[in-house]
Scaffold this motif. Structure first.
Motif, PDB file in Angstrom:
ATOM      1  N   ASP A 124      -5.353   2.062   4.280  1.00 52.82           N
ATOM      2  CA  ASP A 124      -4.503   1.051   4.937  1.00 52.82           C
ATOM      3  C   ASP A 124      -5.445  -0.297   5.469  1.00 52.82           C
ATOM      4  O   ASP A 124      -4.976  -1.271   5.232  1.00 52.82           O
ATOM      5  N   GLY A 175      -7.698   7.427   6.602  1.00 50.82           N
ATOM      6  CA  GLY A 175      -6.682   6.592   6.544  1.00 50.82           C
ATOM      7  C   GLY A 175      -7.237   5.302   6.047  1.00 50.82           C
ATOM      8  O   GLY A 175      -6.424   4.204   6.274  1.00 50.82           O
ATOM      9  N   LYS A 181      -1.007   8.445  13.595  1.00 49.87           N
ATOM     10  CA  LYS A 181      -1.832   8.129  12.497  1.00 49.87           C
ATOM     11  C   LYS A 181      -1.018   7.452  11.225  1.00 49.87           C
ATOM     12  O   LYS A 181      -1.675   7.125  10.247  1.00 49.87           O
ATOM     13  N   LYS A 224       0.814  -1.099  -0.047  1.00 47.54           N
ATOM     14  CA  LYS A 224       0.089   0.001  -0.036  1.00 47.54           C
ATOM     15  C   LYS A 224       1.130   1.230   0.047  1.00 47.54           C
ATOM     16  O   LYS A 224       1.738   1.266   0.636  1.00 47.54           O
TER      17      LYS A 224
END
Ligand code: ADP
Ligand code: ASP
Ligand code: MG
Length: 410
Positions: free
Chosen positions: A154, A151, A209, A7
Protein backbone atom coordinates in the motif's frame (compact mmCIF):
# COMPACT_ATOMS: atom_id res chain seq x y z
CA UNK A 1 -4.69 11.32 -20.47
CA UNK A 2 -4.16 10.67 -16.78
CA UNK A 3 -1.50 8.89 -14.82
CA UNK A 4 -2.97 6.27 -12.52
CA UNK A 5 -1.25 4.17 -9.86
CA UNK A 6 -3.08 0.93 -9.09
CA UNK A 7 -2.22 -1.57 -6.36
CA UNK A 8 -3.46 -5.16 -6.28
CA UNK A 9 -3.26 -7.01 -2.94
CA UNK A 10 -2.20 -10.62 -2.32
CA UNK A 11 -5.67 -12.14 -2.58
CA UNK A 12 -6.20 -10.37 -5.93
CA UNK A 13 -3.15 -12.08 -7.48
CA UNK A 14 -3.36 -15.35 -5.53
CA UNK A 15 -3.32 -17.72 -8.54
CA UNK A 16 -2.72 -17.67 -12.34
CA UNK A 17 -6.43 -17.11 -13.10
CA UNK A 18 -6.56 -14.10 -10.78
CA UNK A 19 -3.36 -12.70 -12.30
CA UNK A 20 -4.94 -13.07 -15.75
CA UNK A 21 -8.06 -11.27 -14.46
CA UNK A 22 -5.97 -8.40 -13.10
CA UNK A 23 -4.07 -8.25 -16.41
CA UNK A 24 -7.35 -7.87 -18.32
CA UNK A 25 -8.50 -5.09 -15.99
CA UNK A 26 -5.19 -3.27 -16.30
CA UNK A 27 -5.17 -3.70 -20.09
CA UNK A 28 -8.71 -2.24 -20.31
CA UNK A 29 -7.67 0.86 -18.36
CA UNK A 30 -4.52 1.24 -20.47
CA UNK A 31 -6.64 0.90 -23.64
CA UNK A 32 -8.61 3.99 -22.51
CA UNK A 33 -5.37 5.91 -23.02
CA UNK A 34 -4.21 6.23 -19.40
CA UNK A 35 -0.64 5.84 -18.28
CA UNK A 36 -0.48 3.11 -15.67
CA UNK A 37 1.84 2.12 -12.85
CA UNK A 38 0.69 -1.13 -11.24
CA UNK A 39 2.00 -2.19 -7.82
CA UNK A 40 1.51 -5.80 -6.78
CA UNK A 41 1.70 -7.73 -3.51
CA UNK A 42 3.04 -11.26 -3.25
CA UNK A 43 0.61 -14.00 -4.36
CA UNK A 44 -1.85 -15.04 -1.64
CA UNK A 45 -0.13 -15.93 1.62
CA UNK A 46 3.39 -16.09 0.11
CA UNK A 47 4.89 -13.65 2.63
CA UNK A 48 3.64 -15.75 5.58
CA UNK A 49 5.02 -18.90 3.92
CA UNK A 50 8.43 -17.29 3.35
CA UNK A 51 8.50 -16.11 6.98
CA UNK A 52 7.71 -19.63 8.20
CA UNK A 53 10.42 -21.02 5.94
CA UNK A 54 12.99 -18.64 7.37
CA UNK A 55 12.01 -19.60 10.91
CA UNK A 56 12.58 -23.25 10.07
CA UNK A 57 16.23 -22.62 9.28
CA UNK A 58 16.87 -19.97 11.95
CA UNK A 59 14.67 -19.22 14.99
CA UNK A 60 15.42 -15.48 14.71
CA UNK A 61 16.34 -14.92 11.06
CA UNK A 62 18.89 -12.15 10.41
CA UNK A 63 16.90 -9.08 9.23
CA UNK A 64 19.01 -8.36 6.15
CA UNK A 65 18.66 -11.85 4.71
CA UNK A 66 15.00 -12.03 5.78
CA UNK A 67 14.25 -8.93 3.70
CA UNK A 68 16.11 -10.38 0.73
CA UNK A 69 13.92 -13.48 1.04
CA UNK A 70 10.58 -11.71 1.62
CA UNK A 71 11.10 -9.34 -1.31
CA UNK A 72 11.13 -12.32 -3.69
CA UNK A 73 7.36 -12.77 -3.18
CA UNK A 74 6.57 -9.46 -4.85
CA UNK A 75 9.32 -9.94 -7.43
CA UNK A 76 7.56 -13.12 -8.60
CA UNK A 77 4.07 -11.62 -8.80
CA UNK A 78 5.26 -8.49 -10.63
CA UNK A 79 7.10 -10.58 -13.23
CA UNK A 80 4.03 -12.79 -13.70
CA UNK A 81 1.67 -9.84 -14.13
CA UNK A 82 3.95 -8.23 -16.74
CA UNK A 83 4.07 -11.57 -18.60
CA UNK A 84 0.26 -11.84 -18.50
CA UNK A 85 -0.07 -8.29 -19.86
CA UNK A 86 2.35 -9.00 -22.69
CA UNK A 87 0.40 -12.18 -23.47
CA UNK A 88 -2.64 -9.91 -24.00
CA UNK A 89 -0.60 -7.81 -26.41
CA UNK A 90 -0.16 -4.92 -23.96
CA UNK A 91 3.46 -3.74 -23.64
CA UNK A 92 4.51 -3.99 -20.00
CA UNK A 93 7.70 -4.13 -17.98
CA UNK A 94 8.22 -5.38 -14.42
CA UNK A 95 10.65 -3.83 -11.95
CA UNK A 96 11.76 -4.47 -8.39
CA UNK A 97 11.59 -1.60 -5.89
CA UNK A 98 15.36 -1.15 -6.23
CA UNK A 99 15.17 -0.95 -10.03
CA UNK A 100 12.72 1.96 -9.87
CA UNK A 101 14.86 3.81 -7.32
CA UNK A 102 12.80 3.42 -4.12
CA UNK A 103 15.52 4.33 -1.61
CA UNK A 104 14.95 3.64 2.08
CA UNK A 105 16.75 3.83 5.40
CA UNK A 106 18.47 0.70 6.73
CA UNK A 107 15.81 -0.46 9.19
CA UNK A 108 15.20 -3.93 7.80
CA UNK A 109 11.61 -5.14 8.11
CA UNK A 110 10.24 -1.62 8.76
CA UNK A 111 12.22 0.56 6.37
CA UNK A 112 11.10 4.12 5.68
CA UNK A 113 11.16 5.54 2.18
CA UNK A 114 13.68 8.38 1.93
CA UNK A 115 13.48 9.25 -1.76
CA UNK A 116 12.27 7.95 -5.09
CA UNK A 117 14.15 8.41 -8.34
CA UNK A 118 11.44 8.08 -10.92
CA UNK A 119 13.34 8.48 -14.23
CA UNK A 120 13.16 4.80 -15.05
CA UNK A 121 9.39 4.70 -14.54
CA UNK A 122 8.94 7.89 -16.58
CA UNK A 123 11.03 6.49 -19.39
CA UNK A 124 9.04 3.25 -19.47
CA UNK A 125 5.70 5.11 -19.36
CA UNK A 126 6.82 7.44 -22.13
CA UNK A 127 7.57 4.46 -24.33
CA UNK A 128 3.98 3.30 -23.91
CA UNK A 129 4.54 0.49 -21.41
CA UNK A 130 2.48 -0.42 -18.37
CA UNK A 131 4.95 -0.24 -15.48
CA UNK A 132 4.56 -3.10 -13.00
CA UNK A 133 6.36 -2.56 -9.69
CA UNK A 134 7.03 -5.16 -6.98
CA UNK A 135 5.45 -3.70 -3.83
CA UNK A 136 6.65 -3.79 -0.20
CA UNK A 137 10.35 -3.20 -0.94
CA UNK A 138 13.11 -0.71 -1.43
CA UNK A 139 16.86 -0.49 -1.34
CA UNK A 140 19.36 1.22 0.97
CA UNK A 141 22.04 3.56 -0.38
CA UNK A 142 24.42 0.57 0.14
CA UNK A 143 22.17 -1.46 -2.20
CA UNK A 144 20.76 -3.82 0.43
CA UNK A 145 17.16 -4.84 -0.17
CA UNK A 146 14.70 -3.69 2.53
CA UNK A 147 10.99 -4.26 3.18
CA UNK A 148 8.45 -1.66 4.29
CA UNK A 149 6.53 -3.52 7.04
CA UNK A 150 3.52 -5.82 6.66
CA UNK A 151 0.98 -4.46 4.22
CA UNK A 152 3.78 -2.34 2.74
CA UNK A 153 2.65 -2.60 -0.89
CA UNK A 154 0.00 0.00 0.00
CA UNK A 155 2.86 2.33 0.89
CA UNK A 156 4.72 1.58 -2.35
CA UNK A 157 1.59 2.60 -4.28
CA UNK A 158 0.92 5.80 -2.32
CA UNK A 159 4.58 6.83 -2.40
CA UNK A 160 4.82 6.29 -6.16
CA UNK A 161 1.58 8.21 -6.68
CA UNK A 162 3.06 11.12 -4.69
CA UNK A 163 6.45 10.99 -6.44
CA UNK A 164 4.91 10.80 -9.92
CA UNK A 165 2.18 13.35 -9.07
CA UNK A 166 -0.35 10.79 -10.27
CA UNK A 167 -3.96 11.82 -10.82
CA UNK A 168 -5.27 8.84 -8.85
CA UNK A 169 -4.10 6.10 -6.50
CA UNK A 170 -6.36 3.07 -6.52
CA UNK A 171 -5.99 0.26 -3.96
CA UNK A 172 -7.68 -2.89 -5.25
CA UNK A 173 -8.44 -5.51 -2.62
CA UNK A 174 -10.82 -8.33 -1.63
CA UNK A 175 -13.44 -5.98 -0.13
CA UNK A 176 -15.12 -3.20 -2.09
CA UNK A 177 -14.09 -0.36 0.20
CA UNK A 178 -13.56 0.75 3.77
CA UNK A 179 -16.44 -0.34 5.99
CA UNK A 180 -17.73 0.91 9.34
CA UNK A 181 -16.20 -2.30 10.79
CA UNK A 182 -14.47 -5.38 9.38
CA UNK A 183 -17.19 -6.79 7.08
CA UNK A 184 -15.90 -10.29 7.77
CA UNK A 185 -16.93 -9.92 11.42
CA UNK A 186 -19.88 -7.54 11.34
CA UNK A 187 -22.46 -8.67 8.77
CA UNK A 188 -24.26 -5.31 8.66
CA UNK A 189 -21.11 -3.21 8.36
CA UNK A 190 -21.66 -0.43 5.83
CA UNK A 191 -19.35 0.79 3.12
CA UNK A 192 -18.26 4.40 3.59
CA UNK A 193 -18.17 6.46 0.44
CA UNK A 194 -15.61 8.84 1.97
CA UNK A 195 -13.36 8.87 5.02
CA UNK A 196 -10.86 11.48 6.24
CA UNK A 197 -7.12 10.77 6.36
CA UNK A 198 -7.11 11.13 10.16
CA UNK A 199 -9.95 8.66 10.67
CA UNK A 200 -8.44 6.17 8.24
CA UNK A 201 -5.05 6.53 9.92
CA UNK A 202 -6.57 5.88 13.32
CA UNK A 203 -8.59 2.91 12.04
CA UNK A 204 -5.53 1.43 10.31
CA UNK A 205 -3.35 1.93 13.41
CA UNK A 206 -6.02 0.36 15.61
CA UNK A 207 -6.33 -2.82 13.56
CA UNK A 208 -8.30 -2.29 10.31
CA UNK A 209 -5.78 -3.86 7.98
CA UNK A 210 -7.53 -2.75 4.79
CA UNK A 211 -4.81 -0.07 4.44
CA UNK A 212 -1.36 -0.04 6.00
CA UNK A 213 -1.20 2.79 8.59
CA UNK A 214 2.04 4.21 7.22
CA UNK A 215 0.58 4.44 3.73
CA UNK A 216 -2.26 6.58 5.10
CA UNK A 217 0.23 8.80 6.92
CA UNK A 218 2.09 9.26 3.64
CA UNK A 219 -1.13 9.92 1.70
CA UNK A 220 -2.09 12.61 4.22
CA UNK A 221 1.33 14.25 4.13
CA UNK A 222 1.35 14.53 0.34
CA UNK A 223 -2.45 14.87 -0.06
CA UNK A 224 -2.73 11.81 -2.29
CA UNK A 225 -6.41 10.92 -2.74
CA UNK A 226 -6.69 7.14 -2.28
CA UNK A 227 -9.55 5.12 -3.69
CA UNK A 228 -10.02 1.71 -1.99
CA UNK A 229 -12.02 -0.64 -4.20
CA UNK A 230 -12.71 -4.23 -5.20
CA UNK A 231 -10.50 -6.23 -7.57
CA UNK A 232 -13.49 -8.33 -8.49
CA UNK A 233 -16.44 -5.90 -8.71
CA UNK A 234 -16.61 -2.68 -10.74
CA UNK A 235 -18.54 -0.77 -8.04
CA UNK A 236 -17.06 2.48 -6.66
CA UNK A 237 -15.25 2.05 -3.35
CA UNK A 238 -14.19 4.47 -0.60
CA UNK A 239 -12.31 7.70 -1.14
CA UNK A 240 -9.75 8.50 1.57
CA UNK A 241 -9.46 12.26 1.43
CA UNK A 242 -9.17 15.59 3.24
CA UNK A 243 -11.56 16.22 6.09
CA UNK A 244 -14.52 18.48 5.46
CA UNK A 245 -16.95 20.08 7.87
CA UNK A 246 -19.69 17.55 7.16
CA UNK A 247 -17.51 14.70 8.44
CA UNK A 248 -17.43 16.29 11.91
CA UNK A 249 -21.19 15.95 12.22
CA UNK A 250 -20.83 12.20 12.54
CA UNK A 251 -19.55 11.28 16.00
CA UNK A 252 -18.43 7.70 15.38
CA UNK A 253 -17.37 6.80 11.83
CA UNK A 254 -16.13 3.27 12.35
CA UNK A 255 -14.86 0.72 14.77
CA UNK A 256 -11.92 -1.65 14.75
CA UNK A 257 -10.60 -4.63 16.61
CA UNK A 258 -7.06 -5.89 17.03
CA UNK A 259 -6.36 -9.45 18.13
CA UNK A 260 -2.60 -9.35 17.66
CA UNK A 261 -1.58 -7.98 21.04
CA UNK A 262 -0.71 -9.40 24.47
CA UNK A 263 -0.77 -7.84 27.94
CA UNK A 264 2.15 -7.93 30.38
CA UNK A 265 1.92 -6.88 34.06
CA UNK A 266 4.68 -6.28 36.59
CA UNK A 267 3.27 -6.84 40.06
CA UNK A 268 4.01 -4.99 43.30
CA UNK A 269 6.53 -2.59 41.85
CA UNK A 270 8.12 -0.23 44.43
CA UNK A 271 6.54 3.17 43.70
CA UNK A 272 9.48 5.53 43.37
CA UNK A 273 10.97 7.79 40.69
CA UNK A 274 12.91 6.06 37.92
CA UNK A 275 11.14 2.70 38.11
CA UNK A 276 8.98 3.18 35.00
CA UNK A 277 12.05 4.34 33.11
CA UNK A 278 13.88 1.18 34.14
CA UNK A 279 11.00 -1.10 33.15
CA UNK A 280 10.30 0.49 29.78
CA UNK A 281 14.00 1.04 29.12
CA UNK A 282 14.44 -2.75 29.26
CA UNK A 283 11.54 -3.22 26.84
CA UNK A 284 12.88 -0.55 24.47
CA UNK A 285 16.33 -2.18 24.53
CA UNK A 286 14.63 -5.20 22.95
CA UNK A 287 13.27 -2.94 20.16
CA UNK A 288 9.72 -3.68 21.27
CA UNK A 289 7.02 -1.08 20.64
CA UNK A 290 4.67 -0.72 23.59
CA UNK A 291 1.07 0.39 23.07
CA UNK A 292 -1.19 1.05 26.09
CA UNK A 293 0.30 1.56 29.56
CA UNK A 294 -1.64 1.54 32.84
CA UNK A 295 -0.18 2.18 36.29
CA UNK A 296 -2.41 1.45 39.27
CA UNK A 297 -2.85 3.77 42.19
CA UNK A 298 -0.10 3.24 44.74
CA UNK A 299 -0.86 1.31 47.98
CA UNK A 300 1.70 0.88 50.79
CA UNK A 301 4.40 2.22 48.47
CA UNK A 302 3.78 -0.46 45.81
CA UNK A 303 1.93 -0.39 42.50
CA UNK A 304 1.18 -2.66 39.48
CA UNK A 305 2.11 -1.64 35.94
CA UNK A 306 0.49 -3.24 32.87
CA UNK A 307 1.05 -2.62 29.19
CA UNK A 308 0.17 -4.11 25.81
CA UNK A 309 2.56 -5.06 23.01
CA UNK A 310 2.59 -7.15 19.81
CA UNK A 311 2.00 -10.79 20.83
CA UNK A 312 5.04 -11.94 18.85
CA UNK A 313 7.27 -9.83 21.13
CA UNK A 314 5.69 -10.98 24.39
CA UNK A 315 8.13 -13.82 25.21
CA UNK A 316 11.19 -11.58 24.77
CA UNK A 317 9.59 -8.82 26.87
CA UNK A 318 8.76 -11.19 29.74
CA UNK A 319 12.30 -12.61 29.78
CA UNK A 320 13.79 -9.11 29.90
CA UNK A 321 11.32 -7.96 32.57
CA UNK A 322 11.83 -10.93 34.88
CA UNK A 323 15.38 -9.74 35.29
CA UNK A 324 14.28 -6.14 35.91
CA UNK A 325 11.66 -7.34 38.43
CA UNK A 326 14.38 -9.07 40.44
CA UNK A 327 16.60 -5.97 40.31
CA UNK A 328 13.91 -3.57 41.52
CA UNK A 329 12.33 -5.94 44.04
CA UNK A 330 8.95 -6.35 42.28
CA UNK A 331 6.86 -9.41 43.02
CA UNK A 332 6.88 -10.87 39.52
CA UNK A 333 5.75 -10.68 35.89
CA UNK A 334 2.46 -11.97 34.48
CA UNK A 335 1.18 -12.10 30.93
CA UNK A 336 -2.06 -12.69 29.06
CA UNK A 337 -2.17 -13.58 25.36
CA UNK A 338 -5.96 -13.82 25.21
CA UNK A 339 -6.78 -10.17 24.92
CA UNK A 340 -8.23 -8.00 22.15
CA UNK A 341 -8.49 -4.27 21.66
CA UNK A 342 -11.74 -2.78 20.39
CA UNK A 343 -11.85 0.87 19.37
CA UNK A 344 -14.32 3.45 18.13
CA UNK A 345 -13.09 6.16 15.77
CA UNK A 346 -14.55 9.44 14.53
CA UNK A 347 -13.43 13.04 13.98
CA UNK A 348 -16.76 14.15 15.43
CA UNK A 349 -15.51 13.06 18.88
CA UNK A 350 -13.46 16.25 19.02
CA UNK A 351 -16.68 18.17 19.52
CA UNK A 352 -18.97 15.70 21.28
CA UNK A 353 -18.78 14.54 24.88
CA UNK A 354 -20.03 11.33 26.48
CA UNK A 355 -18.89 9.06 23.66
CA UNK A 356 -16.49 7.05 25.83
CA UNK A 357 -19.12 6.64 28.56
CA UNK A 358 -21.55 5.31 25.96
CA UNK A 359 -18.97 2.79 24.76
CA UNK A 360 -18.33 1.59 28.32
CA UNK A 361 -22.02 1.18 29.05
CA UNK A 362 -22.53 -0.91 25.88
CA UNK A 363 -19.72 -3.24 27.00
CA UNK A 364 -21.15 -3.35 30.53
CA UNK A 365 -24.58 -4.28 29.19
CA UNK A 366 -22.96 -7.26 27.43
CA UNK A 367 -21.17 -8.10 30.72
CA UNK A 368 -17.77 -7.60 29.11
CA UNK A 369 -15.08 -6.50 31.54
CA UNK A 370 -12.79 -3.65 30.45
CA UNK A 371 -9.16 -4.34 31.36
CA UNK A 372 -7.52 -1.19 29.99
CA UNK A 373 -8.68 2.03 28.37
CA UNK A 374 -6.90 4.57 26.17
CA UNK A 375 -8.12 7.59 24.29
CA UNK A 376 -6.93 9.95 21.60
CA UNK A 377 -8.60 13.04 20.22
CA UNK A 378 -10.63 10.96 17.76
CA UNK A 379 -10.66 7.42 19.24
CA UNK A 380 -11.43 5.41 22.37
CA UNK A 381 -9.95 1.92 22.82
CA UNK A 382 -10.71 -0.80 25.37
CA UNK A 383 -8.78 -3.99 26.05
CA UNK A 384 -11.12 -6.92 26.71
CA UNK A 385 -10.94 -10.71 26.88
CA UNK A 386 -10.33 -12.03 23.37
CA UNK A 387 -13.33 -14.38 23.35
CA UNK A 388 -15.72 -11.41 23.54
CA UNK A 389 -14.32 -9.60 20.47
CA UNK A 390 -17.13 -10.41 18.04
CA UNK A 391 -19.80 -9.76 20.65
CA UNK A 392 -18.24 -6.40 21.56
CA UNK A 393 -17.77 -5.25 17.98
CA UNK A 394 -21.30 -6.20 16.94
CA UNK A 395 -22.89 -4.64 20.05
CA UNK A 396 -20.98 -1.38 19.57
CA UNK A 397 -21.78 -1.31 15.85
CA UNK A 398 -25.46 -1.55 16.67
CA UNK A 399 -25.42 0.86 19.61
CA UNK A 400 -23.70 3.58 17.60
CA UNK A 401 -26.06 2.87 14.69
CA UNK A 402 -23.21 2.43 12.23
CA UNK A 403 -25.23 0.14 9.98
CA UNK A 404 -27.67 2.96 9.23
CA UNK A 405 -27.21 5.14 6.18
CA UNK A 406 -25.83 8.50 7.29
CA UNK A 407 -26.73 11.67 5.63
CA UNK A 408 -24.35 14.06 7.33
CA UNK A 409 -21.00 12.95 5.95
CA UNK A 410 -22.03 11.33 2.70
P1 ADP B 1 -4.81 -7.03 0.50
O1 ADP B 1 -4.24 -8.42 0.44
O2 ADP B 1 -5.59 -6.67 -0.72
O3 ADP B 1 -3.79 -5.99 0.88
P2 ADP B 1 -5.79 -7.09 3.22
O4 ADP B 1 -6.11 -8.47 3.70
O5 ADP B 1 -4.50 -6.49 3.65
O6 ADP B 1 -5.92 -7.08 1.64
O7 ADP B 1 -6.95 -6.06 3.63
C1 ADP B 1 -8.30 -6.36 3.29
C2 ADP B 1 -9.01 -6.94 4.52
O8 ADP B 1 -9.10 -5.95 5.54
C3 ADP B 1 -10.44 -7.35 4.29
O9 ADP B 1 -10.54 -8.65 3.78
C4 ADP B 1 -11.09 -7.22 5.68
O10 ADP B 1 -11.21 -8.46 6.32
C5 ADP B 1 -10.09 -6.38 6.46
N1 ADP B 1 -10.70 -5.23 7.12
C6 ADP B 1 -10.57 -4.94 8.44
N2 ADP B 1 -11.27 -3.85 8.76
C7 ADP B 1 -11.87 -3.42 7.62
C8 ADP B 1 -12.73 -2.32 7.33
N3 ADP B 1 -13.11 -1.44 8.26
N4 ADP B 1 -13.16 -2.18 6.04
C9 ADP B 1 -12.79 -3.05 5.10
N5 ADP B 1 -11.99 -4.13 5.32
C10 ADP B 1 -11.51 -4.31 6.57
N1 ASP C 1 3.26 -9.14 0.96
C1 ASP C 1 3.42 -8.22 2.04
C2 ASP C 1 2.59 -8.67 3.23
O1 ASP C 1 1.95 -9.70 3.19
C3 ASP C 1 3.08 -6.80 1.65
C4 ASP C 1 1.66 -6.55 1.20
O2 ASP C 1 0.91 -7.49 0.91
O3 ASP C 1 1.29 -5.38 1.12
O4 ASP C 1 2.60 -8.02 4.24
MG1 MG D 1 -2.97 -5.34 2.73
Amino acid sequence: MSLIVQKYGGSSVADPDKIAHVARRVAETAAQGHQLVVVVSAMGKTTDALLALAQQVAPTPPPRELDLLLATGEQASSALLAMALQALGRPARAFTGAQVGIYTDTVHGQARIRRIENERIRHSLDSGEVVVVAGFQGVTPEEDITTLGRGGSDLTAVALAAALKADLCEIYTDVDGVYTADPNIVPDARKLSRISYDEMLEMASLGAKVLQARSVEFAKKYTVPVHVRSSFKPTPGTLVTKEDSRMEEVVVTGLTHDRSQAKVSILRVPDRPGIAAQIFGAVAAENIVVDMIVQNISRDGYTDISFTLPRGDRARAVTALEQVARQIGAQGVQFDDRIAKVSIVGVGMRRHSGVAARMFSVLARERINIQMISTSEIAVSCVIEDKYTELAVRALHEAFELGKERTAAE
